[in-house]
Design an enzyme around this catalytic site. Structure first.
Site, PDB file in Angstrom:
ATOM      1  N   THR A 185       0.852  -1.200   0.000  1.00 52.36           N
ATOM      2  CA  THR A 185       0.000   0.000   0.000  1.00 52.36           C
ATOM      3  C   THR A 185       0.884   1.245   0.000  1.00 52.36           C
ATOM      4  OG1 THR A 185      -1.754  -1.195   1.131  1.00 52.36           O
ATOM      5  CG2 THR A 185      -1.862   1.209   1.225  1.00 52.36           C
ATOM      6  N   ASN A 188      -5.348 -10.379  -6.961  1.00 53.36           N
ATOM      7  CA  ASN A 188      -5.518 -10.973  -5.632  1.00 53.36           C
ATOM      8  C   ASN A 188      -6.836 -11.718  -5.478  1.00 53.36           C
ATOM      9  OD1 ASN A 188      -6.003  -8.035  -5.922  1.00 53.36           O
ATOM     10  ND2 ASN A 188      -7.084  -8.267  -3.972  1.00 53.36           N
ATOM     11  N   GLN A 225       0.977 -10.250  -5.306  1.00 54.03           N
ATOM     12  CA  GLN A 225       0.498 -11.645  -5.249  1.00 54.03           C
ATOM     13  C   GLN A 225       1.368 -12.590  -6.077  1.00 54.03           C
ATOM     14  OE1 GLN A 225      -1.750 -12.848  -3.310  1.00 54.03           O
ATOM     15  NE2 GLN A 225      -2.752 -10.982  -2.579  1.00 54.03           N
ATOM     16  N   SER A 239       5.378  -7.630  -1.077  1.00 54.28           N
ATOM     17  CA  SER A 239       4.995  -7.505   0.325  1.00 54.28           C
ATOM     18  C   SER A 239       5.238  -8.828   1.048  1.00 54.28           C
ATOM     19  CB  SER A 239       3.513  -7.127   0.384  1.00 54.28           C
ATOM     20  OG  SER A 239       3.123  -6.876   1.694  1.00 54.28           O
ATOM     21  N   ALA A 240       5.992  -8.773   2.154  1.00 55.32           N
ATOM     22  CA  ALA A 240       6.476 -10.005   2.796  1.00 55.32           C
ATOM     23  C   ALA A 240       5.369 -10.903   3.341  1.00 55.32           C
ATOM     24  CB  ALA A 240       7.441  -9.644   3.925  1.00 55.32           C
ATOM     25  N   HIS A 241       4.266 -10.294   3.805  1.00 54.88           N
ATOM     26  CA  HIS A 241       3.261 -11.145   4.465  1.00 54.88           C
ATOM     27  C   HIS A 241       2.480 -12.010   3.481  1.00 54.88           C
ATOM     28  CE1 HIS A 241      -0.691  -8.868   3.936  1.00 54.88           C
ATOM     29  NE2 HIS A 241       0.162  -7.945   3.548  1.00 54.88           N
ATOM     30  N   THR A 292      13.174   5.161  10.878  1.00 55.61           N
ATOM     31  CA  THR A 292      14.062   4.131  11.432  1.00 55.61           C
ATOM     32  C   THR A 292      13.731   2.770  10.835  1.00 55.61           C
ATOM     33  OG1 THR A 292      14.181   5.382  13.477  1.00 55.61           O
ATOM     34  CG2 THR A 292      14.814   3.052  13.606  1.00 55.61           C
ATOM     35  N   CYS A 326     -15.124  -4.265   2.365  1.00 50.58           N
ATOM     36  CA  CYS A 326     -16.010  -3.850   3.448  1.00 50.58           C
ATOM     37  C   CYS A 326     -15.720  -2.395   3.740  1.00 50.58           C
ATOM     38  CB  CYS A 326     -15.740  -4.646   4.707  1.00 50.58           C
ATOM     39  SG  CYS A 326     -16.487  -6.250   4.682  1.00 50.58           S
TER      40      CYS A 326
END
Ligand code: PLP
Length: 395
Positions: A73, A152, A180, A200-202, A241, A327
């Site tokens: 994002t 996605n 994705q 994106s790592a997650h 940081t 949502c």
């Protein structure tokens, strides 16, 4: 059996090997990676550089082309706003597609209010782009083409190599949201002329809130205005940081994902295909979206005619799926992706996304299937709309 997690396009479980590598940086190695005057800082800094190398190697990029951030994002905001700000001399025209992630679409709406002209490409009913339309829409004042690598919601894969050929020939920038895609499919940026790309790592068993932006430097230096100003981190491109444990985790996660790429593709692909076959076999009036398109091997988006996804999900408490709808303030909108593919509101509301990962097992799929088959039959047995449909009185 407890929870069956089939919502891996939303997020994935943290790999325990990733956690092991992160732990020292959450405990004893707490140095600030910018404080390289002392040992703690240098250790943290070295860990960041190792992660940068791992990310670069996985996508065949150079370390200096990788910029860490908080995830896609942020990357999308940085790129769209940053390019718009810096390239106004060339123009204010951006091309994207109706099926892009909400982060892209929301940035485009924001930029439209500030004078940007956005062209939204249509897709066919399989979610596929018309590349000749893309070619036609690129103008001398087009500053950016923002198109994702894989969707996605449906898993539909865009032909990124061909898109890059077009944008390079037309000398406009190509930003690819590969959130994705990376970690699921091999990506060789030495062979594909993408200018900017985010990951994106997650999404590949790494931690949440960390990602990276690839900005091509090798053949043509791409300039982007920074979004977050602060310290001189990331070459003055992204202040703040460093989140050392998260960055370390991303480096390890992408390395593991890429080592396991072939085996994951094979095993997860087989499970997904079986899931689809059995659903079509055992549940009447179910259909797979974008079945004829090239799709991610882990994703399946299925409509269960006249059977609301929310009703199915509320009775399937131990199975994590996604209704694929945004949502917003409690309102449920039908999925903008499915709508863009030409589905009715009703079919969009009756669609469920299944997304698997390398942790999905045979047993999970068997159990999920038996529960879903039973729940859909149960919901339909109490539905007057389904009875009307069965009698051929409604479409
Ligand atoms: N783009 C796509 C295609 C996504 O699937 C997601 C996450 O769902 C994002 C962007 C946003 O990523 P992040 O969660 O890292 O902000």
């Amino acid at each position: 059996m407890s929870l069956i997690y089939l919502d891996n396009n939303a997020t994935t479980a943290l790999d325990s090997r990733v956690l092991d590598e992160m732990l020292p940086y959450l405990t004893t190695e707490y140095g600030n990676a910018s404080s390289v005057q002392h040992r703690w800082g240098r250790k943290a800094n070295a860990a960041i550089q190792q992660a940068r190398l791992r990310v670069a190697q996985a996508i065949r990029a150079k370390e200096k082309e990788i910029f860490f951030n908080s995830g896609s994002t942020e990357a999308i905001n940085t790129v769209l706003k940053g390019i718009f700000e810096l390239y106004q001399v060339k123009g204010k025209h951006i091309i994207t597609a109706y099926t892009e992630h909400k982060a892209v679409l929301a940035c485009c709406t924001y930029l439209e209010k500030r004078g940007a002209e956005i062209t939204y490409l249509l897709t066919d009913s399989n979610g596929q782009l018309d590349l000749s339309a893309l070619e036609r829409e690129i103008r001398p004042d087009t500053i950016l083409v923002a198109l994702m690598a894989a969707n996605n919601e449906t898993g539909v894969i865009h032909p990124i190599q061909q898109i890059a050929k077009i944008t390079n020939a037309k000398e406009t920038l190509f930003f690819c949201d590969a959130t994705q895609y990376v970690g699921k499919v091999d990506l060789n940026l030495e062979q594909i002329g993408i200018d900017i790309l985010c990951l994106s790592a997650h999404k590949f068993h790494g931690p949440k809130g960390v990602g990276a932006l690839y900005i091509r430097r090798k053949t043509k230096p791409t300039q982007i205005q920074a979004l977050i100003h602060g310290g001189k981190q990331e070459g003055d491109f992204r202040g703040g940081t460093y989140n050392v444990p998260a960055i370390v985790g991303m480096g390890k996660a992408i390395e593991i994902a890429h080592q396991a790429l072939d085996s994951t593709q094979q095993s997860v692909g087989e499970l997904r295909d079986r899931l689809e076959r059995q659903i079509l076999e055992h549940i009447p009036s179910a259909a797979i979206h974008a079945q004829d398109a090239q799709r991610l091997y882990n994703t399946s988006n299925i409509v269960f005619k006249h059977t609301k996804a929310t009703e199915i999900m509320s009775r399937l408490r131990e199975v994590a799926l996604s209704a694929g709808s945004a949502c917003v303030s409690g309102d449920r909108d039908p999925s903008h992706v499915l709508k863009a593919m030409g589905l009715s509101d009703d079919d969009a509301y009756c669609s469920l996304r299944f997304s698997l990962s390398r942790y999905t097992t045979d047993e999970h799929i068997r159990e999920a299937l038996s529960r879903i088959i039973a729940v859909v039959a149960d919901v339909r047995s109490q539905s007057p709309v389904w009875q009307l449909y069965k009698q051929g009185l409604i479409d």
